[in-house]
Design an enzyme around this catalytic site. Structure first.
Site, PDB file in Angstrom:
ATOM      1  CB  THR A 119      -0.903  -0.014   1.264  1.00  0.00           C
ATOM      2  OG1 THR A 119      -1.662  -1.211   1.238  1.00  0.00           O
ATOM      3  CG2 THR A 119      -1.828   1.188   1.331  1.00  0.00           C
ATOM      4  CG  ASP A 141       2.887  -9.980   7.802  1.00  0.00           C
ATOM      5  OD1 ASP A 141       2.212 -10.812   8.418  1.00  0.00           O
ATOM      6  OD2 ASP A 141       2.737  -9.738   6.586  1.00  0.00           O
TER       7      ASP A 141
HETATM    8  O1  F6P Z   1       0.466  -9.650   5.269  1.00  0.00           O
HETATM    9  C1  F6P Z   1      -0.504 -10.165   6.104  1.00  0.00           C
HETATM   10  C2  F6P Z   1      -0.731 -11.625   5.820  1.00  0.00           C
HETATM   11  O2  F6P Z   1      -1.680 -12.121   6.754  1.00  0.00           O
HETATM   12  C3  F6P Z   1       0.524 -12.481   5.841  1.00  0.00           C
HETATM   13  O3  F6P Z   1       0.988 -12.786   7.127  1.00  0.00           O
HETATM   14  C4  F6P Z   1       0.069 -13.691   5.044  1.00  0.00           C
HETATM   15  O4  F6P Z   1       1.162 -14.319   4.428  1.00  0.00           O
HETATM   16  C5  F6P Z   1      -0.844 -13.078   4.022  1.00  0.00           C
HETATM   17  O5  F6P Z   1      -1.256 -11.817   4.526  1.00  0.00           O
HETATM   18  C6  F6P Z   1      -2.064 -13.908   3.718  1.00  0.00           C
HETATM   19  O6  F6P Z   1      -2.757 -13.311   2.676  1.00  0.00           O
HETATM   20  P1  F6P Z   1      -4.251 -13.659   2.305  1.00  0.00           P
HETATM   21  O7  F6P Z   1      -5.152 -13.044   3.334  1.00  0.00           O
HETATM   22  O8  F6P Z   1      -4.436 -13.045   0.976  1.00  0.00           O
HETATM   23  O9  F6P Z   1      -4.379 -15.154   2.297  1.00  0.00           O
END
Ligand code: F6P
Length: 361
Positions: A119, A141
């Protein structure tokens, strides 16, 4: 600077605390600046497609404790890499001019972009095209540069810690090994923080590639003493000489790579090599949902208020940042480009080792 019309968007994966930021920008904007607050729907996708709605004081009342985002979000809306067409025929186009046009049509004085590195990279590019943009760092994260902490991380870490506590009682009752896989992408902040707080016996993070033998040895040793082991493994952890496990590649996403699967692999190899009964729990999106912790509500509120203050001072192309417990602003360009990983010589790594936790090396 007079703020007549402000825009707010939430981009990328959601996390607890987004609504607290929206509230802490919108309330004072309406009260003290008499500004109109335009909520952009579904992140940058809304800026490309012109999806927005004006927020009223009622919209931002009673939301500080709510997870998710009242505006919706998307991790498929990068305007510079915008997916068009259906799933069998995806075309990637540059839709950034549409964002500029919508910003001008909406007569915005500033756009607040609440999100992680994806973003903020886009926000910085839009700033280069003439938009007044201020970023607010979000992500469970905690992998964003130029801030000591992102909001959302504390809440995710608390959920993962609670999961470890629960897993410990059942692992101990059955004399089993239980592996918990956390999120975190390429950074081990969630696994390390929760692992230390939850007293994990083994913590595996991407920054410290692990040795299978060390893991097996630790499990066997504990199977003779405590008779159970709790392993907290980050989704980005990898064995020495091995690769990170990728679950899916989706080119529509701002970050096309979706990680996952290391927890299953660790559990299977432990059972195969040591003979100790092993189970795995993949925490998944549980750690992204629900109410923010008090810490995240306060941090989110401080970030939102500081962002509005920066806008009123005419300070753009910046991001709010926590530095030694103070909220300040930093240039957006300092926050993007690299991921903030766990330093392998950090105090948290040191204390984990000091209490006897195996970090796989
Ligand atoms: O960046 C946040 C996060 O939850 C990461 O920890 C994870 O790898 C990813 O997004 C998961 O993405 P999505 O919600 O698209 O499955």
């Amino acid at each position: 600077m007079k703020l007549n019309r402000i825009g707010i968007l939430t981009g990328g994966g959601d996390c607890p605390g987004l609504n607290a930021v929206i509230r802490s920008i919108a309330k004072p904007a309406m009260r003290h600046f008499n500004a109109r607050v335009i909520g952009i729907i579904d992140g940058y996708e809304g800026m490309v497609e012109g999806k927005h709605r004006e927020l009223t004081p009622l919209d931002v009342t009673g939301i500080i404790n709510q997870g998710g985002t009242i505006l919706g979000t998307s991790n498929k809306g990068d305007p510079f890499h915008f997916p068009m067409g259906d799933r069998n025929n995806v075309r990637i186009v540059d839709a950034s001019q549409q964002v500029i046009d919508h910003y001008r049509d909406l007569k915005l004085d500033v756009l607040f972009t609440i999100g992680g590195d994806g973003t903020q990279i886009i926000a910085h590019k839009l700033s280069g095209m003439g938009l007044c943009v201020i970023g607010i760092p979000k992500t469970i994260d905690n992998d964003l540069e130029a801030t000591d902490l992102t909001f959302g991380h504390d809440s995710a870490r608390a959920v993962a810690t609670e999961a470890l506590d629960r897993l410990q009682t059942t692992a101990s009752a059955h004399h089993r090994v239980i592996v918990l896989e956390t999120m975190g992408r390429y950074a081990g902040w969630i696994a390390l923080g929760a692992g230390v707080a939850g007293g994990s016996d083994i913590i595996l993070i991407p920054e410290i590639p692990f040795s299978w033998d060390k893991v097996f040895e630790t499990v066997l040793m504990r199977s003779r003493g405590a008779k159970f082991s709790i392993i907290c493994v980050a989704e980005g952890a990898k064995p020495q000489g091995g690769d990170i496990l990728v679950k899916e590649i989706d080119k529509k996403r701002t970050d096309p790579v979706r990680l996952g699967g290391i927890g299953e692999l660790v559990a299977k190899r432990i059972e195969d090599e040591t003979g100790v009964e092993t189970r795995v729990t993949v925490l998944g999106h549980v750690q992204r949902g629900g109410s923010p912790t008090a810490f995240d509500r306060i941090l989110a509120t401080r970030f939102g208020a500081a962002a509005l203050q920066a806008a009123s001072a005419g300070e753009f192309d910046v991001m709010t940042s926590l530095q030694r417990n103070d909220v300040v602003t930093v240039p957006l360009k300092d926050a993007i480009g690299h991921q903030r990983l766990v330093p392998v010589d950090s105090q948290l790594v040191f204390v984990a080792r000091a209490v006897g936790t195996c970090l796989g090396d």
